[in-house]
Design a protein around this motif. Sequence first.
Motif, PDB file in Angstrom:
ATOM      1  N   ALA A   1       0.830  -1.206   0.000  1.00  0.00           N
ATOM      2  CA  ALA A   1       0.000   0.000   0.000  1.00  0.00           C
ATOM      3  C   ALA A   1       0.865   1.256   0.000  1.00  0.00           C
ATOM      4  N   GLN A   2       1.911   1.250   0.814  1.00  0.00           N
ATOM      5  CA  GLN A   2       2.798   2.411   0.875  1.00  0.00           C
ATOM      6  C   GLN A   2       3.558   2.600  -0.438  1.00  0.00           C
TER       7      GLN A   2
ATOM      8  N   ILE B   1       3.510   5.764  -3.039  1.00  0.00           N
ATOM      9  CA  ILE B   1       4.718   6.424  -3.542  1.00  0.00           C
ATOM     10  C   ILE B   1       4.708   6.457  -5.060  1.00  0.00           C
ATOM     11  N   LYS B   2       4.351   5.338  -5.687  1.00  0.00           N
ATOM     12  CA  LYS B   2       4.294   5.277  -7.151  1.00  0.00           C
ATOM     13  C   LYS B   2       3.283   6.284  -7.694  1.00  0.00           C
ATOM     14  N   ALA B   3       2.105   6.343  -7.080  1.00  0.00           N
ATOM     15  CA  ALA B   3       1.083   7.293  -7.532  1.00  0.00           C
ATOM     16  C   ALA B   3       1.576   8.729  -7.383  1.00  0.00           C
ATOM     17  N   ASP B   4       2.243   9.022  -6.270  1.00  0.00           N
ATOM     18  CA  ASP B   4       2.792  10.365  -6.056  1.00  0.00           C
ATOM     19  C   ASP B   4       3.836  10.710  -7.110  1.00  0.00           C
ATOM     20  N   LEU B   5       4.711   9.750  -7.395  1.00  0.00           N
ATOM     21  CA  LEU B   5       5.754   9.997  -8.396  1.00  0.00           C
ATOM     22  C   LEU B   5       5.159  10.123  -9.794  1.00  0.00           C
TER      23      LEU B   5
ATOM     24  N   ARG C   1      13.273  12.538 -19.869  1.00  0.00           N
ATOM     25  CA  ARG C   1      14.398  11.767 -20.378  1.00  0.00           C
ATOM     26  C   ARG C   1      15.157  11.038 -19.250  1.00  0.00           C
ATOM     27  N   ASP C   2      15.347  11.707 -18.121  1.00  0.00           N
ATOM     28  CA  ASP C   2      16.213  11.168 -17.075  1.00  0.00           C
ATOM     29  C   ASP C   2      15.477  10.707 -15.814  1.00  0.00           C
ATOM     30  N   PHE C   3      14.528  11.498 -15.343  1.00  0.00           N
ATOM     31  CA  PHE C   3      13.873  11.189 -14.079  1.00  0.00           C
ATOM     32  C   PHE C   3      12.794  10.116 -14.226  1.00  0.00           C
ATOM     33  N   LYS C   4      11.916  10.255 -15.207  1.00  0.00           N
ATOM     34  CA  LYS C   4      10.812   9.295 -15.368  1.00  0.00           C
ATOM     35  C   LYS C   4      11.323   7.868 -15.578  1.00  0.00           C
ATOM     36  N   PRO C   5      12.337   7.618 -16.412  1.00  0.00           N
ATOM     37  CA  PRO C   5      12.852   6.250 -16.520  1.00  0.00           C
ATOM     38  C   PRO C   5      13.407   5.714 -15.198  1.00  0.00           C
ATOM     39  N   PHE C   6      14.002   6.587 -14.398  1.00  0.00           N
ATOM     40  CA  PHE C   6      14.502   6.193 -13.087  1.00  0.00           C
ATOM     41  C   PHE C   6      13.341   5.767 -12.189  1.00  0.00           C
ATOM     42  N   VAL C   7      12.260   6.541 -12.203  1.00  0.00           N
ATOM     43  CA  VAL C   7      11.066   6.202 -11.418  1.00  0.00           C
ATOM     44  C   VAL C   7      10.470   4.890 -11.904  1.00  0.00           C
TER      45      VAL C   7
ATOM     46  N   TYR D   1      10.652  -2.680  -7.154  1.00  0.00           N
ATOM     47  CA  TYR D   1      10.017  -2.954  -5.866  1.00  0.00           C
ATOM     48  C   TYR D   1       8.961  -4.033  -5.999  1.00  0.00           C
ATOM     49  N   SER D   2       8.408  -4.240  -7.187  1.00  0.00           N
ATOM     50  CA  SER D   2       7.445  -5.338  -7.346  1.00  0.00           C
ATOM     51  C   SER D   2       8.137  -6.683  -7.163  1.00  0.00           C
TER      52      SER D   2
END
Length: 98
Positions: free
Chosen positions: A27-28, A32-36, A51-57, A64-65
């Motif tokens: 759940a947590q 976090i994923k929804a927030d990001l 280009r850089d941040f979204k692929p990292f997320v 984490y899955s």
Amino acid sequence: MADYIVNDEKTTATAATTMNEYDIAVAQLNKIKADLDALTADGYNTPSAQRDFKPFVDEYTANYSKVTEGLTGISTYIKKYGEGMNQFDTDMGASLRG
């Protein structure tokens, strides 16, 4: 010869606790994923972010899955092992009586 110590109450309790903690963790992590995702949609949406941040997320959430799947496997193993050893002990006792 090996000694075997299996406490069915502890294995059952640990399996249950692990799954409860798993539910809380998932759940947590989903929050976090929804927030990001919301951040990359309209809070930090620049060419560099895409280009850089979204692929990292995306990589973070994919990894984490794997961790949460591992927790499920551990909990299932502990539970089944405890149940199996309890059944084995019951069967051994019955075979001595019969």
